[in-house]
Design a protein around this motif. Structure first.
Motif, PDB file in Angstrom:
ATOM      1  N   VAL A 153      -6.466   1.086  -9.415  1.00  0.00           N
ATOM      2  CA  VAL A 153      -6.430   0.262  -8.208  1.00  0.00           C
ATOM      3  C   VAL A 153      -5.433   0.198  -7.449  1.00  0.00           C
ATOM      4  O   VAL A 153      -5.243  -0.035  -6.227  1.00  0.00           O
ATOM      5  CB  VAL A 153      -6.801  -1.532  -8.846  1.00  0.00           C
ATOM      6  N   ALA A 205      -2.614   6.018   0.462  1.00  0.00           N
ATOM      7  CA  ALA A 205      -3.757   5.058  -0.248  1.00  0.00           C
ATOM      8  C   ALA A 205      -4.984   5.395  -0.022  1.00  0.00           C
ATOM      9  O   ALA A 205      -5.134   5.644   1.060  1.00  0.00           O
ATOM     10  CB  ALA A 205      -3.400   3.562   0.411  1.00  0.00           C
ATOM     11  N   VAL A 206      -5.738   5.507  -1.006  1.00  0.00           N
ATOM     12  CA  VAL A 206      -7.159   5.729  -0.961  1.00  0.00           C
ATOM     13  C   VAL A 206      -7.920   4.768  -0.433  1.00  0.00           C
ATOM     14  O   VAL A 206      -7.737   3.546  -0.461  1.00  0.00           O
ATOM     15  CB  VAL A 206      -7.713   5.986  -2.536  1.00  0.00           C
ATOM     16  N   LYS A 207      -8.645   5.174   0.814  1.00  0.00           N
ATOM     17  CA  LYS A 207      -9.426   4.030   1.543  1.00  0.00           C
ATOM     18  C   LYS A 207     -10.962   4.047   0.987  1.00  0.00           C
ATOM     19  O   LYS A 207     -11.867   2.997   1.830  1.00  0.00           O
ATOM     20  CB  LYS A 207      -9.439   4.661   2.938  1.00  0.00           C
ATOM     21  N   ASN A 208     -11.287   4.855   0.222  1.00  0.00           N
ATOM     22  CA  ASN A 208     -12.943   4.829  -0.024  1.00  0.00           C
ATOM     23  C   ASN A 208     -12.950   4.777  -1.477  1.00  0.00           C
ATOM     24  O   ASN A 208     -12.544   5.254  -2.358  1.00  0.00           O
ATOM     25  CB  ASN A 208     -13.410   6.430   0.531  1.00  0.00           C
ATOM     26  N   VAL A 209     -13.917   3.657  -1.842  1.00  0.00           N
ATOM     27  CA  VAL A 209     -14.284   3.402  -3.196  1.00  0.00           C
ATOM     28  C   VAL A 209     -15.530   4.045  -3.530  1.00  0.00           C
ATOM     29  O   VAL A 209     -16.519   3.929  -2.731  1.00  0.00           O
ATOM     30  CB  VAL A 209     -14.394   1.962  -3.355  1.00  0.00           C
ATOM     31  N   LEU A 214      -9.986  -1.774  -1.132  1.00  0.00           N
ATOM     32  CA  LEU A 214     -10.602  -2.394  -2.282  1.00  0.00           C
ATOM     33  C   LEU A 214     -11.252  -3.446  -2.434  1.00  0.00           C
ATOM     34  O   LEU A 214     -12.217  -3.870  -3.136  1.00  0.00           O
ATOM     35  CB  LEU A 214      -9.238  -2.372  -3.310  1.00  0.00           C
ATOM     36  N   GLU A 259      -3.457   2.358  -6.381  1.00  0.00           N
ATOM     37  CA  GLU A 259      -3.692   3.676  -5.498  1.00  0.00           C
ATOM     38  C   GLU A 259      -4.480   3.470  -4.312  1.00  0.00           C
ATOM     39  O   GLU A 259      -4.399   4.148  -3.321  1.00  0.00           O
ATOM     40  CB  GLU A 259      -4.101   4.873  -6.024  1.00  0.00           C
ATOM     41  N   TYR A 260      -5.423   2.259  -4.287  1.00  0.00           N
ATOM     42  CA  TYR A 260      -6.135   2.078  -3.032  1.00  0.00           C
ATOM     43  C   TYR A 260      -5.552   1.386  -2.257  1.00  0.00           C
ATOM     44  O   TYR A 260      -4.408   0.611  -2.262  1.00  0.00           O
ATOM     45  CB  TYR A 260      -7.431   0.955  -3.534  1.00  0.00           C
ATOM     46  N   ASN A 261      -6.019   1.548  -0.810  1.00  0.00           N
ATOM     47  CA  ASN A 261      -5.520   0.374   0.125  1.00  0.00           C
ATOM     48  C   ASN A 261      -6.065  -0.968  -0.083  1.00  0.00           C
ATOM     49  O   ASN A 261      -7.374  -0.944  -0.614  1.00  0.00           O
ATOM     50  CB  ASN A 261      -6.121   0.866   1.440  1.00  0.00           C
ATOM     51  N   LYS A 264      -9.096   0.968 -13.549  1.00  0.00           N
ATOM     52  CA  LYS A 264      -9.526   1.981 -12.570  1.00  0.00           C
ATOM     53  C   LYS A 264     -10.996   1.417 -11.836  1.00  0.00           C
ATOM     54  O   LYS A 264     -11.743   0.818 -12.667  1.00  0.00           O
ATOM     55  CB  LYS A 264      -9.834   3.371 -13.191  1.00  0.00           C
ATOM     56  N   ASP A 319       0.891  -1.062   0.051  1.00  0.00           N
ATOM     57  CA  ASP A 319      -0.072  -0.062   0.110  1.00  0.00           C
ATOM     58  C   ASP A 319       1.048   1.224  -0.069  1.00  0.00           C
ATOM     59  O   ASP A 319       1.943   1.247   0.678  1.00  0.00           O
ATOM     60  CB  ASP A 319      -0.951   0.068   1.318  1.00  0.00           C
TER      61      ASP A 319
END
Ligand SMILES: Nc1ncnc2c1ncn2[C@@H]1O[C@H](COP(=O)(O)OP(=O)(O)OP(=O)(O)O)[C@@H](O)[C@H]1O
Ligand SMILES: [Mg+2]
Length: 451
Positions: free
Chosen positions: A272, A197-201, A280, A274-276, A266, A193
């Motif tokens: 994907v 990292a982005v935590k929200n989808v 994800l 960039e996500y935690n 994406k 990660d």
């Protein structure tokens, strides 16, 4: 090895050093004799250990093969029986175990040199001591008691050296194992990660942008070639294509089970990568082609999706997945125990339980990889109807071999040899896509004749 060494390795060096000092106070020639004998013994033992080490490493590698063979046979005992391959498998096991036996014997044959080398040195030293000591006693420069003491010290030293060798062999065998364990512990996951990292989808939209993928990494054979796809949140998407056309590979990019080799995937507008990972995968629920249930009750199995879900919640998703009916027919209902590997439910029942488990996560994206292949067409249709009505906002990706499973999807993707051969609704594809038309006609016509 550690347990042995903490005691023995701490004591043995003291014994050797102190015995030698005591010998020095009694007889100088004897102490010099020890000074020659100890390094000789130590060196020889080290040499033996070094020679045996590679053999032990090989033994452990062969143990892997042996264990794999046993594990495979236990897991696939039904297949082995069905193909009447018992004799073959038994012979295979014998072959490997014979090989392990031979390797072990080789290693032990080298290690066995320890004892004769020890004994030879020990008795040579004692003989020399007695020869020299005897003369000294006759000459009056040494007393009988002193000679006896020196011999006892010699035995002490030899005994301690024996302990050290024993521990040495243990450590050597353990080292072959340690290397393997450390290898696993030191393995760094390829996917890390990022710090931010982005935590929200945001939503369930999916975009493939010029995606290439190879299982062999950069430069390998491409399983996915230049895939471009745009799926809106809440759509139902069917994926169809021959076996090996990379359907499973394609969907595995979405929860980032693998990283793309080129291009980008994406989800909700964000790459994907960039996500935690946990965030994800929480939002992307996937029913794998080779799905598994765990030993435990049905409740426990479904709760894999969400451990805090209430009984009612579990029952709701089971109704959605059309599993409710057969579960209630079991005498113990939802408390029915699933045995290891899920062998006490049928293939179609297992698939429906796996779908229920995936639904319980309340994902933004639901992927079914050939997950209704063992379910009859009517139940299959009911499951899709329930999806449409109960989870309209979830993006649904359905991989299927049956056209009927995906016919009513908003978009159908036709895959051929890792490339997209066509995208559109069933109607559009019937007009424009040769592959789809062929599959459609073969299945629909086949069904018609049956009736
Ligand atoms: N783990 C893997 N390592 C290497 N190659 C793989 C792996 N998994 C699949 N492949 C290869 O990638 C290609 C696509 O496989 P994939 O499983 O995506 O096909 P599929 O369309 O899902 O087939 P099926 O309908 O049989 O499930 C195949 O040629 C396969 O040999
Ligand atoms: Mg597949």
């Amino acid at each position: 090895a550690y347990m042995m060494s903490i005691r023995l390795l701490a004591r043995a060096p003291f014994m050797i050093i102190l015995s030698w000092i005591m010998t020095l106070t009694i007889s100088k020639p004897a102490s010099i004799l020890f000074l020659i004998a100890i390094p000789f013994l130590g060196g020889t033992l080290l040499f033996i250990a070094k020679a045996a080490h590679p053999h032990f490493i090989k033994v452990f590698d062969e143990y892997d093969v042996l264990n794999n063979s046993v594990q495979e046979n236990v897991n696939a005992s039904r297949v082995v029986k069905a193909f009447v391959r018992e004799d073959y498998e038994i012979e295979k096991f014998h072959g490997i175990s014979r090989y392990v036996y031979e390797l072990f014997t080789k290693a032990e044959k080298i290690v066995a040199w320890n004892a004769p080398v020890m004994q030879f040195t020990m008795y040579t030293v004692v003989l020399i001591l007695v020869a020299i000591g005897g003369r000294s006693i006759v000459g009056g420069t040494m007393e009988v008691g002193e000679l006896t003491s020196v011999i006892v010290y010699a035995l002490q030293i030899i005994g301690s050296l024996m302990m050290v060798t024993f521990v040495f062999v243990m450590i050597m065998i353990a080292e072959a194992s340690t290397d393997r364990i450390v290898g696993v512990l030191d393995e760094v996951p390829e996917m890390q990660d990022q710090a931010d990292a982005v935590k929200n989808v945001a939503d369930g939209s999916i975009d493939f942008d010029h995606v290439d993928f190879s299982y062999g990494g950069e430069g390998g054979n491409l399983s996915l070639k230049d895939i471009n796809l745009h799926i809106k949140s809440g759509q139902t998407v069917g994926i169809i294509g021959g076996t090996g056309s990379a359907k499973s590979t394609l969907v595995q990019m979405i929860p980032r089970l693998y990283d793309v080799t080129g291009g980008s995937v994406k989800v909700g507008g964000v790459d994907v990568r960039e996500y935690n990972l946990e965030a994800l995968r929480d939002q992307v629920s996937m029913v794998l082609q080779k799905n598994v249930l765990f030993s435990g009750s049905i409740y426990e199995n479904i709760r894999w999706g969400d451990e805090h879900a209430s009984d009612e919640e579990v029952q709701r998703v089971c109704r959605l997945a059309q599993a409710d009916g057969f579960i209630n027919e079991f005498p113990d209902g939802y408390n029915t125990m699933i045995v290891q590997g899920g062998n006490n439910v049928s293939g179609g029942q297992k698939q429906r339980l796996c779908i229920a488990r995936a639904l319980l996560k309340k994902p933004k994206i639901l992927i079914l990889d050939d997950s209704t292949s063992a379910v009859d067409t009517r139940t299959d249709a009911l499951i899709r109807k329930a999806f449409r009505e109960e989870i309209p906002d979830t993006t649904k990706l359905i991989i299927a071999q049956r056209v009927s499973s995906i016919e009513d999807a908003d978009q159908i993707i036709v895959l051929d040899d890792g490339k997209i051969a066509g995208v559109g609704t069933s109607e559009e594809l019937l007009k424009t896509n040769e592959i789809y038309r062929e599959v459609y006609e073969s299945q629909v016509k086949g069904g018609g004749e049956d009736e």
